[in-house]
Write a protein that holds these residues in place. Structure first.
Motif, PDB file in Angstrom:
ATOM      1  N   LYS A  64       0.664  -1.426   0.039  1.00 64.04           N
ATOM      2  CA  LYS A  64      -0.103  -0.032   0.146  1.00 64.04           C
ATOM      3  C   LYS A  64       0.867   1.204   0.123  1.00 64.04           C
ATOM      4  N   ILE A  77      -2.616   3.849  -2.826  1.00 62.07           N
ATOM      5  CA  ILE A  77      -2.798   3.006  -3.956  1.00 62.07           C
ATOM      6  C   ILE A  77      -2.449   1.575  -3.283  1.00 62.07           C
ATOM      7  N   LYS A  78      -3.263   0.750  -3.491  1.00 63.54           N
ATOM      8  CA  LYS A  78      -3.124  -0.462  -3.021  1.00 63.54           C
ATOM      9  C   LYS A  78      -3.378  -1.639  -3.862  1.00 63.54           C
ATOM     10  N   LYS A  79      -2.561  -2.818  -3.461  1.00 60.15           N
ATOM     11  CA  LYS A  79      -2.678  -3.958  -4.257  1.00 60.15           C
ATOM     12  C   LYS A  79      -3.894  -4.779  -3.720  1.00 60.15           C
ATOM     13  N   TYR A  88      -4.426  -3.488  -8.790  1.00 62.47           N
ATOM     14  CA  TYR A  88      -4.213  -2.344  -7.759  1.00 62.47           C
ATOM     15  C   TYR A  88      -5.505  -1.335  -7.833  1.00 62.47           C
ATOM     16  N   VAL A 152       4.898   1.914  -7.800  1.00 55.97           N
ATOM     17  CA  VAL A 152       3.989   0.724  -7.557  1.00 55.97           C
ATOM     18  C   VAL A 152       4.651  -0.227  -8.620  1.00 55.97           C
ATOM     19  N   GLN A 156       6.636  -3.828  -7.539  1.00 56.35           N
ATOM     20  CA  GLN A 156       6.237  -5.302  -8.082  1.00 56.35           C
ATOM     21  C   GLN A 156       7.174  -5.828  -8.963  1.00 56.35           C
TER      22      GLN A 156
END
Length: 164
Positions: A64, A77-79, A88, A152, A156
């Motif tokens: 996050k 922004i969160k997965k 996301y 992000v 990843q």
């Protein structure tokens, strides 16, 4: 309308890079924390004053990221939990991202109006992006969102290479 150009250095350990305008003047500086928890990215203006801060939440089951601008949290922004493809969500008051943000080709929309556009520059050494600011009042938010999305993606990629 204003254009910003982001060109990241391929071999930068700490995540430092500059952002230029159409005349190739430095307008923003992005500085990542090195070997520090939580991982942060400070966005500084041309006078080296912090205008936004991106922080990765530590000790979370799913990654996050938080974006602060003007002393308040404006974007998260969160997965999302998924088995096959990374998904996301972007939570920002009144802001929506349309397009392929994973490939850095998208529009940023606020209340039905396009306030920014992002496109990846091809055939360059390292990641390069062109950011069009259509509403200059939203410049800091649009730019911080682009940097956060790039963080992000980098997170990843690092997680994927570590699991191999």
């Amino acid at each position: 309308m204003k254009h910003l150009y982001i060109k990241q250095k391929v071999f930068s350990i700490s995540g430092k890079f500059t952002v230029k305008d159409e005349q190739e003047r430095d307008v923003y500086y992005v500085e990542g924390s090195f070997m520090r928890i939580p991982k942060t990215f400070s966005i500084l203006n041309d006078t080296r004053h912090e205008v936004a801060l991106i922080t990765k939440k530590t000790f979370s089951f799913l990654p996050k990221f938080f974006v602060e601008a003007g002393g308040r949290e404006v974007i998260t922004i969160k997965k999302e939990f998924s088995f096959f493809k990374a998904r996301y969500t972007i939570d920002a008051a009144g802001i929506e991202v349309q397009g392929n943000w994973w490939d850095m080709d998208f529009q940023i929309i606020q209340q039905g109006q396009v306030v920014g556009k992002v496109s990846k520059e091809w055939f360059t050494w390292g990641d390069s992006y062109k950011v069009q600011i259509l509403n200059e009042e939203m410049e800091t938010i649009v730019f911080a969102l682009v940097i956060a999305i790039d963080c992000v993606k980098a997170d990843q990629a690092a997680a994927s290479s570590a699991s191999i």
